[in-house]
Structures are given as structure tokens and as C-alpha cells.
Design a protein around this motif. Structure first.
Motif: not given
Length: 110
Positions: A50-53, A65-71, A96-109
Motif C-alpha cells: 500500500l505504501r509503495d503503490h 477503459r479505466v474501471i476504477s482508480s484509487w489515490d 501503479d498509476a505513476d509508473s504504469g507497472a502491472v501489479l496484478q492481472r485477472f483473467p477475462a470473465s
């Protein structure tokens, strides 16, 4: 000797929001709590992730499409976020909104 860089104030609890279809819940959108369920308002006690991202975006990489964002710095969504180039695939990703790094990936429904 220079003064230490101030740490931004981070919020533990986001204002309540209705669920968004396709928006997975996770560490990025949850309230940090101890083993007894007490809200941890001191970022020093939060999980490092949480502190790192502190700024994250849930994104559909196929459409951008942005589904949600959290700052956690402003305690709300991230306005006008644009997906970085190079994010592709299917399913849902947490960035990560600042670096663009993928933090987690979920499969397509299905």
C-alpha cells in the motif's frame, strides 16, 4: 545536510462507492486493518504494498477503459488517467498509476 523529504499524507479509508461491474476488490481498494479489524490510519503500519503503490488504476487493457482508480494521497479517484502504451492483453489489470507497472492481472470473465 539537507532536510528530509516529507512523506505525503495517505488516507486509509476511501469514501463509500457503489460497486462497479468488472471491478475486482483487493489490497488497492481496501481499508488497511489489523487482525482485530481496527482501521490502521498510520501508513507506517500498513502493508508495504500500500505504501509503495498509493495510486492505482484498474484497467481493461484491451480497450484502455479505466474501471476504477484509487489515490491514497487525495483519498479519491484519479482524474483523467490515460493508459500507458505497452499495456495489452485481455482480462483486467491493476496498474501503479505513476509508473504504469502491472501489479496484478485477472483473467477475462467467461
Amino acid at each position: 545536510m539537507s532536510a528530509p523529504t516529507p512523506t505525503p499524507t495517505l488516507c486509509a479509508e476511501f469514501p463509500p462507492q457503489p460497486p462497479t461491474p468488472g471491478d475486482p476488490e483487493g489490497w488497492w481498494s481496501s481499508t488497511p486493518a489489523d487482525a482485530n479489524g481496527n482501521v490502521l490510519t498510520d501508513p507506517a503500519q500498513w502493508p508495504a504494498q500500500l505504501r509503495d503503490h498509493p495510486r492505482t488504476v484498474v484497467l481493461d487493457p484491451a480497450t484502455g477503459r479505466v474501471i476504477s482508480s484509487w489515490d491514497r494521497r487525495t483519498c479519491g479517484p484519479i482524474p483523467d488517467f490515460s493508459a500507458p502504451s505497452g499495456v495489452s492483453g485481455t482480462g483486467i489489470v491493476v496498474l501503479d498509476a505513476d509508473s504504469g507497472a502491472v501489479l496484478q492481472r485477472f483473467p477475462a470473465s467467461a
